[in-house]
Every structure is written in structure tokens, then in C-alpha cells.
Design a protein around this motif. Structure first.
Motif, PDB file in Angstrom:
ATOM      1  N   TRP A 312       0.830  -1.194   0.000  1.00 13.31           N
ATOM      2  CA  TRP A 312       0.000   0.000   0.000  1.00 13.31           C
ATOM      3  C   TRP A 312       0.870   1.251   0.000  1.00 13.31           C
ATOM      4  CZ3 TRP A 312      -5.219  -0.054  -0.497  1.00 13.31           C
ATOM      5  CH2 TRP A 312      -5.925  -1.207  -0.132  1.00 13.31           C
ATOM      6  N   SER A 313       0.418   2.246  -0.743  1.00  6.68           N
ATOM      7  CA  SER A 313       1.005   3.577  -0.697  1.00  6.68           C
ATOM      8  C   SER A 313      -0.121   4.583  -0.848  1.00  6.68           C
ATOM      9  CB  SER A 313       2.039   3.763  -1.811  1.00  6.68           C
ATOM     10  OG  SER A 313       1.421   3.617  -3.083  1.00  6.68           O
ATOM     11  N   GLY A 314       0.123   5.834  -0.424  1.00  6.19           N
ATOM     12  CA  GLY A 314      -0.911   6.846  -0.572  1.00  6.19           C
ATOM     13  C   GLY A 314      -0.801   7.935   0.454  1.00  6.19           C
ATOM     14  N   THR A 315      -1.946   8.558   0.740  1.00  2.00           N
ATOM     15  CA  THR A 315      -1.998   9.640   1.721  1.00  2.00           C
ATOM     16  C   THR A 315      -3.221   9.476   2.609  1.00  2.00           C
ATOM     17  OG1 THR A 315      -3.267  11.077   0.229  1.00  2.00           O
ATOM     18  CG2 THR A 315      -0.857  11.266   0.159  1.00  2.00           C
ATOM     19  N   PHE A 316      -3.106   9.968   3.825  1.00  2.00           N
ATOM     20  CA  PHE A 316      -4.238  10.033   4.745  1.00  2.00           C
ATOM     21  C   PHE A 316      -4.126  11.321   5.541  1.00  2.00           C
ATOM     22  CE2 PHE A 316      -6.156   9.177   8.969  1.00  2.00           C
ATOM     23  CZ  PHE A 316      -7.482   9.116   8.548  1.00  2.00           C
ATOM     24  N   GLU A 317      -5.145  12.147   5.440  1.00  2.00           N
ATOM     25  CA  GLU A 317      -5.176  13.449   6.119  1.00  2.00           C
ATOM     26  C   GLU A 317      -3.889  14.227   5.874  1.00  2.00           C
ATOM     27  OE1 GLU A 317      -6.189  12.684  10.207  1.00  2.00           O
ATOM     28  OE2 GLU A 317      -8.319  12.415   9.719  1.00  2.00           O
ATOM     29  N   GLY A 318      -3.403  14.152   4.627  1.00  2.00           N
ATOM     30  CA  GLY A 318      -2.231  14.921   4.237  1.00  2.00           C
ATOM     31  C   GLY A 318      -0.897  14.271   4.528  1.00  2.00           C
ATOM     32  N   THR A 319      -0.902  13.127   5.223  1.00  2.00           N
ATOM     33  CA  THR A 319       0.332  12.404   5.533  1.00  2.00           C
ATOM     34  C   THR A 319       0.567  11.331   4.479  1.00  2.00           C
ATOM     35  OG1 THR A 319       0.101  12.786   7.906  1.00  2.00           O
ATOM     36  CG2 THR A 319       1.520  10.963   7.227  1.00  2.00           C
ATOM     37  N   THR A 320       1.766  11.309   3.900  1.00  2.00           N
ATOM     38  CA  THR A 320       2.110  10.330   2.875  1.00  2.00           C
ATOM     39  C   THR A 320       2.658   9.062   3.517  1.00  2.00           C
ATOM     40  OG1 THR A 320       2.596  12.086   1.288  1.00  2.00           O
ATOM     41  CG2 THR A 320       3.536   9.925   0.839  1.00  2.00           C
ATOM     42  N   PHE A 321       2.259   7.896   2.977  1.00  2.00           N
ATOM     43  CA  PHE A 321       2.810   6.627   3.456  1.00  2.00           C
ATOM     44  C   PHE A 321       3.152   5.753   2.257  1.00  2.00           C
ATOM     45  CE2 PHE A 321      -1.824   6.235   3.440  1.00  2.00           C
ATOM     46  CZ  PHE A 321      -2.019   5.102   2.682  1.00  2.00           C
ATOM     47  N   ASP A 322       4.087   4.819   2.485  1.00  2.00           N
ATOM     48  CA  ASP A 322       4.517   3.889   1.439  1.00  2.00           C
ATOM     49  C   ASP A 322       5.099   2.666   2.125  1.00  2.00           C
ATOM     50  OD1 ASP A 322       5.068   2.801  -0.988  1.00  2.00           O
ATOM     51  OD2 ASP A 322       6.581   4.270  -1.592  1.00  2.00           O
ATOM     52  N   GLY A 323       5.198   1.558   1.381  1.00  2.00           N
ATOM     53  CA  GLY A 323       5.812   0.349   1.917  1.00  2.00           C
ATOM     54  C   GLY A 323       4.968  -0.361   2.949  1.00  2.00           C
ATOM     55  N   ILE A 324       3.659  -0.130   2.960  1.00  2.00           N
ATOM     56  CA  ILE A 324       2.754  -0.769   3.924  1.00  2.00           C
ATOM     57  C   ILE A 324       2.255  -2.073   3.308  1.00  2.00           C
ATOM     58  CG2 ILE A 324       0.660  -0.490   5.295  1.00  2.00           C
ATOM     59  CD1 ILE A 324       2.955   1.462   5.967  1.00  2.00           C
ATOM     60  N   GLU A 325       2.758  -3.200   3.776  1.00  2.00           N
ATOM     61  CA  GLU A 325       2.385  -4.486   3.177  1.00  2.00           C
ATOM     62  C   GLU A 325       1.018  -4.942   3.677  1.00  2.00           C
ATOM     63  OE1 GLU A 325       6.429  -6.562   1.769  1.00  2.00           O
ATOM     64  OE2 GLU A 325       5.611  -7.286   3.675  1.00  2.00           O
ATOM     65  N   GLY A 326       0.262  -5.554   2.767  1.00  2.00           N
ATOM     66  CA  GLY A 326      -1.061  -6.033   3.137  1.00  2.00           C
ATOM     67  C   GLY A 326      -1.767  -6.665   1.968  1.00  2.00           C
ATOM     68  N   PHE A 327      -3.091  -6.499   1.917  1.00  2.00           N
ATOM     69  CA  PHE A 327      -3.881  -7.157   0.887  1.00  2.00           C
ATOM     70  C   PHE A 327      -5.163  -6.380   0.640  1.00  2.00           C
ATOM     71  CE2 PHE A 327      -4.955  -9.076   4.982  1.00  2.00           C
ATOM     72  CZ  PHE A 327      -6.331  -8.926   5.027  1.00  2.00           C
ATOM     73  N   ALA A 328      -5.801  -6.703  -0.484  1.00  2.00           N
ATOM     74  CA  ALA A 328      -7.152  -6.252  -0.797  1.00  2.00           C
ATOM     75  C   ALA A 328      -7.866  -7.416  -1.457  1.00  2.00           C
ATOM     76  CB  ALA A 328      -7.128  -5.039  -1.722  1.00  2.00           C
ATOM     77  N   GLU A 329      -9.175  -7.553  -1.187  1.00  2.00           N
ATOM     78  CA  GLU A 329      -9.883  -8.719  -1.694  1.00  2.00           C
ATOM     79  C   GLU A 329     -11.275  -8.365  -2.194  1.00  2.00           C
ATOM     80  OE1 GLU A 329      -9.983 -11.417   1.635  1.00  2.00           O
ATOM     81  OE2 GLU A 329     -11.921 -10.669   2.338  1.00  2.00           O
TER      82      GLU A 329
END
Length: 335
Positions: A312-329
Motif C-alpha cells: 500500500w502507498s498513498g496519503t491520509f489526512e495529508g500524511t504520505t505513506f509507502d511500503g505498507i504491506e497487506g492485501f485487498a480482496e
């Protein structure tokens, strides 16, 4: 559905029963909580037999492996799974067991109230709570593989617990707990692999009474980005029209609830393309590296799942994140 069931989400801060003595939904339980406050002992199979769904699902992502464990009862069937995936080689060890009628399965009345146990041919699994729910011991054995993993809940760590009401007779209580540190060992073909620091677990605890035919999206992830521990919890489809959502982001152990439906963009014809989920100050994209495809067709009981693991990568409330491992189904169940 009544206007009360359609009311906007409220935060629950005191213990409450999911059901009334009649077995119907206790509308006082509708809302979300940051800790598992809801008593689900009324989902015991004695009322609405065949519609009761109870499960414990755990997923753990390590730098070398992905493991998953499901212990569940659908009243008329026990449905269990143990899955171990070796990331470097793409090999997997897997056992799915559907037991008709449900037997040799034990699930606690409420989260943390006891041990969950599944026994079937070629599969043995337990989930054992300890230290008042601050520690969970996951054990699984299948042919050629298994694991013993300890999951810890850091002090003050918040989860997302939600009651989703379709009607007074159909409703679900879910606890999604993300960004939980994990340690222990995974064993494949007699070789022991350590579960090191930087491994993360997610819990999906469910108790409720479901419609027969249902579709849902679920996504989760965890990791450290920009010096902050990020947990992603998103869902969709199954909550549409209920006034409830299972959406939130956990930042350094604090839940930021997203009480609006999110938009999901993906292509089941090509599920390895990026999945985008956005809305409510969240804009997140999962870039998959593996699609776990599951299909079951036992006439009355059937399911189809694409569970794409990635980053996962992206933004939440203006904070950028990257390298968050996980899944979507994407899931479609007839059960």
C-alpha cells in the motif's frame, strides 16, 4: 429497515450485548468502538439456525512468508483453512477443510473469552488468548507445514469494532485489528523459519447472522512509514446502505475512524493491476505481487475470492505513506 438502523455511526464506550433476549439485534449496540466492547454470546446457533456465522481469521505477513488461519462455524458446516506462502519461491502449503455437519470446532462466545479450536482430517489449529487479550497464540499444523506465532497488542493500541445492521434479524459484529506485532516460527518441509521483527498480524473476528448471498471488499495492511506505524483497514459493498462502515486508519496505535463509504477501483479481469481505495481523507493504492484465488462450490455453499497481496502507498489526512504491506480482496459468498 427502520430509521434507527439508518442513523449515523456513533461511538460505543460501554459494554453492550449484540442481541436482545429474543435473539434480535439490540439497536443499542449499533456503532463502532475502539476496543471489543460487544458481547456476542447470543450468536450461539439456538436461534436463526443456518444464518449464524462465527469465525476467527488471522493473517500474518513476515519478510519471508505469509500465513493465514481461519476457524469458523456456519451452523451447518465448519469451514477452516491454513495457508502458508513462501515469498521468495512462490511455493505454498495449504489445507482447506469443510466439515459437514459442523463438528470438532470450538469458538468462544465473545472475543478473547476462550480458545478457538479446529480439528479436521489433515488440519489442526488453535487460537489462544492470553494476558487479558494483550497476547494471542496462533498454532496450526497441516501436512508438511505449520506455525507457532505470538501476536502482541501494544499498550493503548486501538482496534476497529463495528456493528453492521441489515435488519433486526440480519446483522454482523466485526472486529478488525491491524498493525499488531508478531513473532515466532513458521515450519515448512521440516525447515524452521523465524518470524522476525517487522512482521505484522491482522485479526478479523466475526459474529453475526448473514444474508444467504453477499459480496464484500476488504483491505488491510501494516508497516512503518516516515517513522510512524500505520495500519490500514478498509471495506465495502457489504456495508452499503446500513449507515455503518468498517473503514479506518490506525496511526501509532490510535484509530482514525472513516465513517463514509470508500470508492474501490480495480479490475477482476486483471486483478494484478493496482487497486485504488479512496474517500474520507484516504487515498490508497495497493500494488499486488500475488493473487490468492479461492473457489468452493458445494451447491448450497459456494464462494469465490480474489485476495491480492501487495504494498500500500498513498496519503491520509495529508500524511504520505509507502511500503505498507497487506492485501485487498473481492469476495462473493453463497452461504
Amino acid at each position: 429497515m427502520t430509521e434507527l438502523l439508518r442513523a449515523s455511526e456513533r461511538e460505543l464506550t460501554e459494554p453492550v450485548s449484540l442481541t436482545l433476549p429474543s435473539g434480535r439485534l439490540n439497536t443499542a449496540a449499533i456503532g463502532f468502538a475502539r476496543t471489543p466492547l460487544v458481547d456476542t454470546s447470543g450468536i450461539d446457533g439456538r436461534r436463526e439456525w443456518g444464518r449464524n456465522k462465527r469465525w476467527e481469521y488471522w493473517n500474518v505477513m513476515t519478510p519471508t512468508h505469509i500465513v493465514a488461519l481461519t476457524i469458523s462455524s456456519l451452523d451447518y458446516a465448519g469451514v477452516h483453512e491454513v495457508w502458508i506462502f513462501e515469498r521468495a519461491t512462490g511455493r505454498s502449503w495449504h489445507k482447506n477443510a469443510t466439515v459437514l455437519p459442523a463438528k470438532d470446532v470450538t469458538l468462544p462466545a465473545s472475543l478473547g473469552a476462550g480458545i478457538a479450536i479446529a480439528r479436521a482430517r489433515g488440519l489442526a489449529a488453535t487460537v489462544t488468548p492470553a494476558d487479558d487479550g494483550r497476547v494471542w497464540l496462533l498454532h496450526a499444523e497441516i501436512d508438511g507445514a505449520g506455525f507457532d506465532i505470538t501476536v502482541t497488542r501494544p499498550p493503548g493500541h486501538e482496534c476497529l469494532a463495528v456493528v453492521v445492521p441489515w435488519s433486526h434479524r440480519r446483522f454482523q459484529y466485526t472486529v478488525k485489528d491491524v498493525a499488531l506485532p508478531a513473532s515466532g516460527v513458521v515450519t515448512t518441509d521440516g525447515v524452521t523459519h523465524r518470524v522476525p521483527e517487522g512482521s505484522w498480524a491482522v485479526l478479523d473476528h466475526g459474529r453475526g447472522r448473514w444474508p444467504y448471498d453477499i459480496r464484500w471488499n476488504w483491505g488491510a495492511g501494516a508497516g512503518v512509514s516516515g517513522g510512524r506505524t500505520i495500519g490500514i483497514q478498509v471495506g465495502g459493498k457489504w456495508t452499503d446502505g446500513t449507515g455503518s462502515t468498517e473503514n479506518g486508519v490506525v496511526v501509532d496505535g490510535m484509530l482514525h475512524k472513516i465513517s463514509v463509504p470508500l470508492h474501490w477501483e480495480y479490475d477482476l479481469a486483471d486483478p494484478m493491476r493496482p487497486w485504488r481505495v479512496h474517500g474520507g481523507a484516504l487515498d490508497a493504492t495497493l500494488t499486488p505481487f500475488y493473487d490468492k484465488i479461492s473457489r468452493v462450490n458445494l451447491v448450497a455453499l459456494a464462494s469465490r475470492t480474489h485476495q491480492c497481496f501487495g504494498v500500500w502507498s498513498g496519503t491520509f489526512e495529508g500524511t504520505t505513506f509507502d511500503g505498507i504491506e497487506g492485501f485487498a480482496e473481492d469476495v462473493h459468498n453463497r452461504w
